[in-house]
Motif scaffolding. Structure first.
Motif, PDB file in Angstrom:
ATOM      1  N   LYS A   9      11.980  -7.909  -4.507  1.00 57.84           N
ATOM      2  CA  LYS A   9      13.258  -7.750  -3.812  1.00 57.84           C
ATOM      3  C   LYS A   9      13.526  -8.940  -2.899  1.00 57.84           C
ATOM      4  CE  LYS A   9      12.692  -2.778  -3.693  1.00 57.84           C
ATOM      5  NZ  LYS A   9      12.382  -1.626  -2.864  1.00 57.84           N
ATOM      6  N   PRO A  10      14.777  -9.394  -2.847  1.00 58.40           N
ATOM      7  CA  PRO A  10      15.110 -10.455  -1.895  1.00 58.40           C
ATOM      8  C   PRO A  10      14.991  -9.919  -0.469  1.00 58.40           C
ATOM      9  CG  PRO A  10      17.064  -9.754  -3.095  1.00 58.40           C
ATOM     10  CD  PRO A  10      15.920  -8.970  -3.635  1.00 58.40           C
ATOM     11  N   VAL A  65       6.405 -20.492   0.977  1.00 60.67           N
ATOM     12  CA  VAL A  65       6.653 -19.525  -0.086  1.00 60.67           C
ATOM     13  C   VAL A  65       8.130 -19.221  -0.282  1.00 60.67           C
ATOM     14  CG1 VAL A  65       4.374 -18.507   0.174  1.00 60.67           C
ATOM     15  CG2 VAL A  65       6.315 -17.478   1.349  1.00 60.67           C
ATOM     16  N   ALA A  66       8.989 -19.894   0.461  1.00 57.60           N
ATOM     17  CA  ALA A  66      10.432 -19.702   0.274  1.00 57.60           C
ATOM     18  C   ALA A  66      10.786 -20.030  -1.169  1.00 57.60           C
ATOM     19  CB  ALA A  66      11.213 -20.582   1.242  1.00 57.60           C
ATOM     20  N   GLY A  67      11.504 -19.145  -1.824  1.00 56.27           N
ATOM     21  CA  GLY A  67      11.894 -19.351  -3.213  1.00 56.27           C
ATOM     22  C   GLY A  67      10.836 -18.946  -4.224  1.00 56.27           C
ATOM     23  N   LYS A  68       9.682 -18.459  -3.752  1.00 59.25           N
ATOM     24  CA  LYS A  68       8.613 -18.028  -4.650  1.00 59.25           C
ATOM     25  C   LYS A  68       8.503 -16.510  -4.601  1.00 59.25           C
ATOM     26  CE  LYS A  68       6.191 -22.339  -4.152  1.00 59.25           C
ATOM     27  NZ  LYS A  68       4.959 -23.013  -3.786  1.00 59.25           N
ATOM     28  N   ILE A  73       0.016  -5.750  -1.576  1.00 57.35           N
ATOM     29  CA  ILE A  73      -0.676  -4.546  -2.034  1.00 57.35           C
ATOM     30  C   ILE A  73       0.283  -3.373  -2.212  1.00 57.35           C
ATOM     31  CG2 ILE A  73      -1.322  -3.796   0.304  1.00 57.35           C
ATOM     32  CD1 ILE A  73      -3.566  -3.535  -2.834  1.00 57.35           C
ATOM     33  N   GLU A  74       1.365  -3.353  -1.459  1.00 57.71           N
ATOM     34  CA  GLU A  74       2.319  -2.250  -1.579  1.00 57.71           C
ATOM     35  C   GLU A  74       2.941  -2.155  -2.966  1.00 57.71           C
ATOM     36  OE1 GLU A  74       2.204  -3.040   2.857  1.00 57.71           O
ATOM     37  OE2 GLU A  74       2.231  -4.301   1.083  1.00 57.71           O
ATOM     38  N   ALA A  75       2.971  -3.251  -3.714  1.00 60.02           N
ATOM     39  CA  ALA A  75       3.627  -3.249  -5.026  1.00 60.02           C
ATOM     40  C   ALA A  75       2.687  -3.541  -6.181  1.00 60.02           C
ATOM     41  CB  ALA A  75       4.764  -4.270  -5.040  1.00 60.02           C
TER      42      ALA A  75
END
Length: 152
Positions: A9-10, A65-68, A73-75
């Protein structure tokens, strides 16, 4: 404001670009499954995936990590590998205190996503740097083999 894709999700994190990803996840996005332990990238408790690769979130600036794609662990149970690993963890009663387990699981999922038939040496190499103060290493290795069997 840093724009991220977290767990598919964004998301936007209102943090300084130099803020470690760990704190953006925990404090800004309220995803607290990723744990803080050493703060130096040495113990593995903070492991998340960035574009499918396990990384130590306590030493990774959120700007990196912007754009990555970040997966926590939640997903992780949203993937076949993640489900197999978590089922094996439960079946073999891996967890003792549980503090390191989100990082252990994320590293195990990273390994099995690339190598569905890991040897003990492969497991040891992939899990190196993931410390467990309860020393459940034998059960962790067995659970990784169990998950690999389920994925075969």
């Amino acid at each position: 404001m840093i724009q991220l894709t977290v767990n598919g999700k964004p998301r936007k994190a209102d943090v300084d670009p130099d803020t470690p990803l760990l704190w953006a996840l925990r404090d800004s996005l309220l995803l607290t499954g990723t744990k803080y332990s050493c703060g130096s990238g040495l113990c593995g408790a903070c492991t998340v995936h960035v574009d499918g690769q396990p990384v130590r979130s306590c030493i990774t600036p959120v700007s990196a990590v912007a754009g990555k794609k970040v997966t926590t662990i939640e997903a992780v149970d949203g993937s076949r590998v993640g489900k197999a690993v978590q089922e094996a963890w439960r079946k073999l009663d891996v967890v003792q205190c549980g503090y390191c387990q989100s990082g252990q699981i994320m590293s195990a999922v990273g390994l099995l996503s690339k190598n569905r038939r890991p040897s003990d040496a492969d497991i040891d190499a992939a899990m190196a740097g993931n410390l467990c103060r309860c020393a459940t290493y034998v059960r962790i290795r067995a659970a990784i083999h169990e998950a690999a069997k389920a994925l075969a």
